[in-house]
Design a protein around this motif. Structure first.
Motif, PDB file in Angstrom:
ATOM      1  N   ALA A 458      49.717  44.852  32.108  1.00 29.43           N
ATOM      2  CA  ALA A 458      49.317  43.685  31.094  1.00 29.43           C
ATOM      3  C   ALA A 458      48.543  44.415  29.428  1.00 29.43           C
ATOM      4  CB  ALA A 458      47.385  43.039  31.952  1.00 29.43           C
ATOM      5  N   ARG A 459      48.302  45.890  29.652  1.00 27.84           N
ATOM      6  CA  ARG A 459      47.976  46.723  28.373  1.00 27.84           C
ATOM      7  C   ARG A 459      49.395  46.234  27.315  1.00 27.84           C
ATOM      8  NH1 ARG A 459      44.629  50.216  31.451  1.00 27.84           N
ATOM      9  NH2 ARG A 459      45.806  51.541  30.990  1.00 27.84           N
ATOM     10  N   GLY A 460      50.541  46.689  28.239  1.00 29.17           N
ATOM     11  CA  GLY A 460      51.930  46.600  27.317  1.00 29.17           C
ATOM     12  C   GLY A 460      52.093  45.200  26.507  1.00 29.17           C
ATOM     13  N   MET A 461      51.193  44.697  27.511  1.00 28.29           N
ATOM     14  CA  MET A 461      52.167  43.263  26.912  1.00 28.29           C
ATOM     15  C   MET A 461      50.863  42.193  26.053  1.00 28.29           C
ATOM     16  SD  MET A 461      54.109  41.779  30.004  1.00 28.29           S
ATOM     17  CE  MET A 461      56.204  42.609  30.112  1.00 28.29           C
ATOM     18  N   GLY A 462      49.774  42.978  26.314  1.00 34.87           N
ATOM     19  CA  GLY A 462      49.169  42.850  25.427  1.00 34.87           C
ATOM     20  C   GLY A 462      47.724  41.240  26.236  1.00 34.87           C
ATOM     21  N   LYS A 463      48.036  41.537  27.487  1.00 35.02           N
ATOM     22  CA  LYS A 463      47.326  40.133  28.183  1.00 35.02           C
ATOM     23  C   LYS A 463      45.970  40.655  28.844  1.00 35.02           C
ATOM     24  CE  LYS A 463      51.487  38.059  28.718  1.00 35.02           C
ATOM     25  NZ  LYS A 463      51.450  36.126  27.860  1.00 35.02           N
ATOM     26  N   PRO A 464      44.760  39.853  28.788  1.00 36.02           N
ATOM     27  CA  PRO A 464      43.809  40.874  29.053  1.00 36.02           C
ATOM     28  C   PRO A 464      44.026  40.693  30.808  1.00 36.02           C
ATOM     29  CG  PRO A 464      43.563  38.450  27.091  1.00 36.02           C
ATOM     30  CD  PRO A 464      44.917  39.014  27.620  1.00 36.02           C
ATOM     31  N   CYS A 465      42.788  41.679  31.362  1.00 35.06           N
ATOM     32  CA  CYS A 465      42.902  41.844  32.431  1.00 35.06           C
ATOM     33  C   CYS A 465      41.642  42.505  32.619  1.00 35.06           C
ATOM     34  CB  CYS A 465      44.221  42.909  32.785  1.00 35.06           C
ATOM     35  SG  CYS A 465      44.002  43.469  34.222  1.00 35.06           S
ATOM     36  N   VAL A 466      41.056  41.833  33.770  1.00 36.41           N
ATOM     37  CA  VAL A 466      39.842  42.416  34.260  1.00 36.41           C
ATOM     38  C   VAL A 466      40.524  42.562  36.470  1.00 36.41           C
ATOM     39  CG1 VAL A 466      37.505  41.689  35.561  1.00 36.41           C
ATOM     40  CG2 VAL A 466      38.157  41.136  33.600  1.00 36.41           C
ATOM     41  N   ALA A 467      40.289  44.274  36.634  1.00 43.27           N
ATOM     42  CA  ALA A 467      40.822  44.580  37.334  1.00 43.27           C
ATOM     43  C   ALA A 467      39.166  44.942  38.899  1.00 43.27           C
ATOM     44  CB  ALA A 467      41.588  45.361  37.426  1.00 43.27           C
ATOM     45  N   GLY A 468      40.057  44.862  39.709  1.00 40.60           N
ATOM     46  CA  GLY A 468      39.369  45.550  40.772  1.00 40.60           C
ATOM     47  C   GLY A 468      38.116  44.983  40.549  1.00 40.60           C
ATOM     48  N   ALA A 469      37.483  43.673  40.872  1.00 45.79           N
ATOM     49  CA  ALA A 469      36.967  42.946  40.415  1.00 45.79           C
ATOM     50  C   ALA A 469      36.249  42.857  41.492  1.00 45.79           C
ATOM     51  CB  ALA A 469      36.856  41.887  40.285  1.00 45.79           C
ATOM     52  N   ALA A 470      34.605  43.454  42.338  1.00 48.44           N
ATOM     53  CA  ALA A 470      33.877  43.958  43.680  1.00 48.44           C
ATOM     54  C   ALA A 470      33.391  41.662  43.513  1.00 48.44           C
ATOM     55  CB  ALA A 470      32.897  44.631  43.779  1.00 48.44           C
ATOM     56  N   GLY A 471      33.783  41.985  44.865  1.00 51.30           N
ATOM     57  CA  GLY A 471      32.672  40.990  45.831  1.00 51.30           C
ATOM     58  C   GLY A 471      33.413  39.571  45.445  1.00 51.30           C
ATOM     59  N   ILE A 472      34.956  39.208  44.905  1.00 52.28           N
ATOM     60  CA  ILE A 472      35.890  38.227  44.878  1.00 52.28           C
ATOM     61  C   ILE A 472      36.579  38.377  46.033  1.00 52.28           C
ATOM     62  CG2 ILE A 472      35.948  38.675  42.593  1.00 52.28           C
ATOM     63  CD1 ILE A 472      38.547  38.705  42.562  1.00 52.28           C
ATOM     64  N   LYS A 473      37.024  36.936  46.715  1.00 54.31           N
ATOM     65  CA  LYS A 473      37.782  37.020  47.750  1.00 54.31           C
ATOM     66  C   LYS A 473      38.566  36.071  47.366  1.00 54.31           C
ATOM     67  CE  LYS A 473      33.444  37.582  50.825  1.00 54.31           C
ATOM     68  NZ  LYS A 473      32.933  36.906  52.197  1.00 54.31           N
ATOM     69  N   ILE A 474      40.026  36.538  47.668  1.00 56.57           N
ATOM     70  CA  ILE A 474      40.709  35.340  47.805  1.00 56.57           C
ATOM     71  C   ILE A 474      41.583  35.073  48.599  1.00 56.57           C
ATOM     72  CG2 ILE A 474      43.430  35.670  46.285  1.00 56.57           C
ATOM     73  CD1 ILE A 474      42.073  37.721  44.296  1.00 56.57           C
ATOM     74  N   ASP A 475      42.019  34.057  48.898  1.00 57.26           N
ATOM     75  CA  ASP A 475      43.011  33.357  50.275  1.00 57.26           C
ATOM     76  C   ASP A 475      44.106  32.731  49.486  1.00 57.26           C
ATOM     77  OD1 ASP A 475      43.153  31.651  52.103  1.00 57.26           O
ATOM     78  OD2 ASP A 475      41.802  30.645  52.626  1.00 57.26           O
ATOM     79  N   PRO A 476      45.110  34.233  49.366  1.00 64.16           N
ATOM     80  CA  PRO A 476      46.062  32.634  49.265  1.00 64.16           C
ATOM     81  C   PRO A 476      46.936  32.041  50.154  1.00 64.16           C
ATOM     82  CG  PRO A 476      46.477  35.024  50.130  1.00 64.16           C
ATOM     83  CD  PRO A 476      45.665  35.126  50.046  1.00 64.16           C
ATOM     84  N   VAL A 477      46.206  31.793  51.270  1.00 68.50           N
ATOM     85  CA  VAL A 477      47.009  30.758  51.809  1.00 68.50           C
ATOM     86  C   VAL A 477      46.792  29.130  51.530  1.00 68.50           C
ATOM     87  CG1 VAL A 477      48.075  29.859  53.880  1.00 68.50           C
ATOM     88  CG2 VAL A 477      47.912  32.624  54.038  1.00 68.50           C
ATOM     89  N   GLY A 478      44.906  29.082  52.042  1.00 63.70           N
ATOM     90  CA  GLY A 478      44.113  27.968  51.678  1.00 63.70           C
ATOM     91  C   GLY A 478      44.323  27.710  49.823  1.00 63.70           C
ATOM     92  N   LYS A 479      44.606  29.293  48.829  1.00 61.74           N
ATOM     93  CA  LYS A 479      44.820  29.301  47.686  1.00 61.74           C
ATOM     94  C   LYS A 479      43.270  28.373  47.375  1.00 61.74           C
ATOM     95  CE  LYS A 479      48.981  27.438  47.085  1.00 61.74           C
ATOM     96  NZ  LYS A 479      50.191  28.811  46.585  1.00 61.74           N
TER      97      LYS A 479
END
Length: 864
Positions: A458-479
């Motif tokens: 992300a840094r190399g491409m100039g993209k904003p990035c927030v990494a390791g955000a504690a407390g978020i839950k992601i369900d890639p199947v249920g989206k």
């Protein structure tokens, strides 16, 4: 003499980057200057290229040379690959000429097997360490070399931790890992239909070949195309003795930068994990600890690392990105390279290195990629937004991102590629996500740190990035993305602040970027050495003002047609295009003229004192008109719904005109004739010139005759791409035409109107240039002075088109002869006095003489 494909560690140095790759040359250079590194040999990029040329078959000399290189490495280390008493374990890593972080493959712990595990346990005294290395090898070798689905191993590991009540991999015991190894072996056998080879030498050759193949994998190809890296380079392969950061709490692995890659500040920046291997950090498998904390747990290794970081930055004279491993308290460097950095950091680092006397200004300018300057011009979040963040993570890459949530990199690639703003939300990114990373607005991950794959790319491409955000839950199947009591579905909008690590549950307002002192300083250095002028493309006051603020020396192309794309203007343009007679067309043009004139006034005001090049008209006809299919459907809908007769008739009339003007290839046909410029000569350039002239007169501007420029969109059969570019300072060259300067025009009472010079508000008195001589077809032409400092143009100068005469003089006024000439010459917004010369106009040359009489023009392909 056979080609040399293998180089031992002591045979290389930093100058051999093209042959040994960045990693191989870097490790060899560190060894040369006394930095502790593991022993190794490198397979050259030449071997990779030759293998590609042969369709994947190795050159005949390569396998024997690999065997000889391995034998020498065994002799130097006193260990044997596959040995039952003192086994040698290897890492096999890619090493491209140009850094491509995470895009190619790595295999660790090669050489471990059922036969060697007991010896490793005995040597280390740590049974858990030995089985941890074994399960890692099976997983990496299976994925990279044998092509087994990575999820199969990950699912088994996740299930094991669930059964044992373990949160992290490190919570699993030696017995747990021994059981996991058996599961991994069964997964591999089931996928392959039998066991893979247990011969460590064959495994090494297959691993080297897998790294060769990874040069051509889809993610590497996407990254190369995005960064302009040639596919012909190939990759080197680094075969290195393993050092272990997973031997317990006295061992560690990590990544560090000699300066902050986000801001460029000269401060400690990096992360580490105890009892881990390198993939745990860069892949975001565990959230690492800040490097500063290492001073508490491994103080001696920490002090040695800080000293090495300073040493390598001074050696390479640039910010370094370094990977390290600490084995039982002993530090080893595995890699150093010039660090990927944000645009702001690139400017800061370059500026500071000059101030510190490490590099000079010229070298500093070479360190900054042109594309990085574009990143500085992106908007930021308004600091006064007053909205509470719903989650926080690590500020892995600065900037603001507003977009719709997507959970799959392929979906992000598709939607982002179509121009939709999306934010990629993942547990952690992998190299396979690169296509989505390139086009998304920003990245949010639940795991990973400041040096994880997501952060580095992300840094190399100039993209904003927030990494390791504690407390978020992601369900890639249920989206779905769950943050606290809020649930975001795919398509919901969020905002990321990569500079602070904050996540917001709605779209926040963005503000224009602010140019800092580092930007001004570096651009000032560029101004000192550059030889090329820079102008902007702009068609309105805001863009022209911003261009001037950023140092543009004028407008290189003011595209007239772009003034009409607004929703309030498009109907009038459509009315003009679809007009059925000259009266309707004239009425539509009268609506357009005030809009256009106002735009020109604003552009000329913003660029006062600087040249403005105007393209009279280059209309993409298919973009101005309604879509044929959509208009047909609209007519059908109105017919079926019994719409009012007037509305239906208007829709039918528009449809008939669209059908009449429809073309299979809009880039040819009507557009090549510049829409209607030839078929309807009173509808394009004439009215455009009228708007330009009126704007210039209203703004009290004169043209600089030696810099006057405008583009005639092409006339049929003339010029490359049918386009003519006229410049007065080229007058007198073969194929050019010369015109003399205008006299100041008179008002209705005959008095000369005062015209301001944009530089000092006064007339520029004619000087020696009034007698300027110029050779043109063997003829000598001179300017003659008239009373009052005016210049009389040569009688050969052509007259203006009639439509310009009346508007220049005003309604009901008869224009003065010199005023008639002046009107057409006021094409640009740069004001000067009458001492400038040789204004060239886009009119046919009517002078007669030897070899004269034809229409001579300057031809130059324009910007579509």
């Amino acid at each position: 003499m056979s080609e040399k494909y293998i180089y031992d560690l002591h045979e290389g140095d930093a100058t051999m980057r093209n042959l040994l790759g960045g990693k191989g040359a870097g490790v060899a250079e560190m060894a040369r200057v006394g930095v502790p590194v593991p022993d190794a040999f490198t397979v050259t990029t030449t071997a990779s290229v030759e293998t590609m040329k042969r369709g994947g078959e190795w050159p005949e000399e390569l396998a024997p040379q690999v065997a000889e290189g391995l034998k020498r490495l065994e002799e130097r280390t006193g260990k044997v690959l596959g040995g039952k008493d003192n086994p040698l374990l290897l890492s096999v890593r890619s090493g491209a000429v140009v850094s491509m972080p995470g895009m190619m493959d790595t295999i660790l712990n090669l050489g471990i097997s059922d036969e060697t595990v007991p010896a490793i346990v005995a040597e280390s005294g740590n049974e858990r360490f030995a089985w941890d290395c074994y399960r890692r090898f099976i997983q990496m070798y299976g994925e990279v070399v044998e092509g087994i689905d990575a999820h199969a191993y990950e699912d088994a590991l996740t299930n094991m931790k669930a059964r044992k009540g373990a949160t992290l991999d490190t919570d699993l015991s030696a017995e747990d890992l021994k059981e996991l190894v058996q599961e991994f072996k069964q997964i591999s056998n089931d996928a392959l239909g039998g066991e893979w080879t247990s011969d460590p030498v064959e495994q090494l050759n297959r691993a080297i070949n897998a790294v060769f193949k990874s040069w051509l994998n889809p993610r590497a190809d996407v990254y190369r195309k995005a960064n302009g890296i040639s596919a012909d380079y190939g990759t080197a392969v680094n075969v290195m003795q393993m050092v272990f950061g997973n031997r317990g709490e006295t061992s560690a692995t990590g990544v560090c930068f000699t300066r902050n890659p986000s801001t460029g500040a000269k401060e400690l920046y990096g992360e580490f994990l105890t009892n881990a291997q390198g993939e745990d950090v860069v892949a975001g498998i565990r959230t690492p600890r800040p490097l500063a904390e290492m001073s508490e747990v491994l103080p001696e290794a920490y002090k040695q690392l800080i000293d090495t970081m300073k040493k390598m930055e001074l050696h390479y004279k640039d910010m370094q990105d370094m990977e390290f491993t600490i084995e039982n308290g002993k530090l080893y460097l595995l890699q150093t390279r010039n660090g990927k950095r944000t645009a702001a950091a690139a400017l800061k680092v370059a500026s500071d290195l000059v101030d510190e006397g490490i590099i000079d200004k010229t070298e500093a300018l070479k360190r900054i990629e042109p594309s990085q300057l574009d990143q500085l011009l992106h908007p930021a979040i308004d600091p006064h937004h007053g909205t509470e963040a719903i989650a926080r993570g690590l500020p892995a890459s600065p900037g603001a991102a507003v977009g719709e949530v997507v959970f799959d990199a392929d979906v992000a690639a598709e939607r982002g590629g179509n121009g939709e703003p999306v934010v990629l939300v993942r547990f952690e990114t992998t190299p396979d996500d690169i296509a989505g990373v390139i086009v998304c607005q920003g990245i949010l991950t639940a795991h990973g740190g400041m040096t994880s794959h997501a952060a580095v790319v992300a840094r190399g491409m100039g993209k904003p990035c927030v990494a390791g955000a504690a407390g978020i839950k992601i369900d890639p199947v249920g989206k779905t993305l769950t943050i606290g009591d809020r649930v975001f579905k795919e398509g919901d909008v969020i905002t990321l602040n990569g500079s602070t690590g904050e996540v917001f549950g709605k779209a926040l307002e963005l503000i224009p970027p602010q140019i800092n002192e580092d930007f001004k300083k570096v651009v000032g250095w560029a101004d000192e050495v550059r030889t090329m002028g820079v102008r902007a493309n702009a068609e309105n006051f805001e863009d022209a003002s911003k261009a001037r603020e950023l140092g543009a020396e004028g407008i290189g192309l003011c595209r007239t047609e772009h003034m009409f794309f607004g929703a309030d203007r498009l109907p009038a343009v459509r009315e003009m295009i679809t007009a059925e007679n000259s009266e309707q067309r004239a009425a539509a043009l009268e609506k357009i003229l005030p809009m256009q004139q106002a735009d020109f006034e604003q552009v000329f005001t913003a660029m006062k004192g600087l040249p403005v090049t105007v393209r009279l008209l280059d209309p993409p006809l298919h973009e101005f008109l309604p879509n044929l299919v959509e208009q047909s459907l609209l007519v059908q809908k109105l017919e079926l719904t019994n719409a009012p007769a007037v509305q239906l008739e208007e829709a039918r009339r528009t449809l008939a005109q669209v059908k009449k003007l429809h073309e299979q290839n809009p880039m040819l046909g009507g557009r090549h004739r510049r829409g209607q410029g030839v078929c309807r000569p009173h509808g394009t350039g004439n009215r455009c010139s009228r708007g330009i002239t009126a704007a210039a007169l209203r703004r009290r501007l004169w043209i600089c005759p030696q810099r006057a420029e405008f583009l005639h969109p092409g006339r049929s059969g003339q010029g490359r791409q049918g386009r003519h570019h006229h410049r007065a300072d080229q007058a007198g060259r073969p194929g050019q035409r010369e015109r003399h300067p205008p006299a100041p025009h008179r008002q209705a009472d005959g008095a000369l109107r005062q015209v301001e010079h944009p530089g000092d508000g006064s007339w520029q008195r004619p000087g020696p240039g009034t007698q300027h001589r110029q050779q043109h077809r063997g003829q000598r032409q001179e300017h003659r002075r008239l009373p009052g400092g005016r210049c009389r143009p040569d009688r050969a100068a052509a007259r203006l088109p009639r439509h310009l005469h009346h508007q220049a003089a005003g309604p009901g006024q008869v224009p003065h002869r010199r005023q008639r000439r002046t009107a057409h010459l006021l094409v640009l917004g740069r004001g000067v006095g009458p001492a400038d010369h040789h204004l060239q106009r886009g009119l046919p040359d009517r002078r007669r003489g030897p070899g004269q009489g034809q229409d001579r023009r300057v031809h130059q392909a324009g910007d579509e």
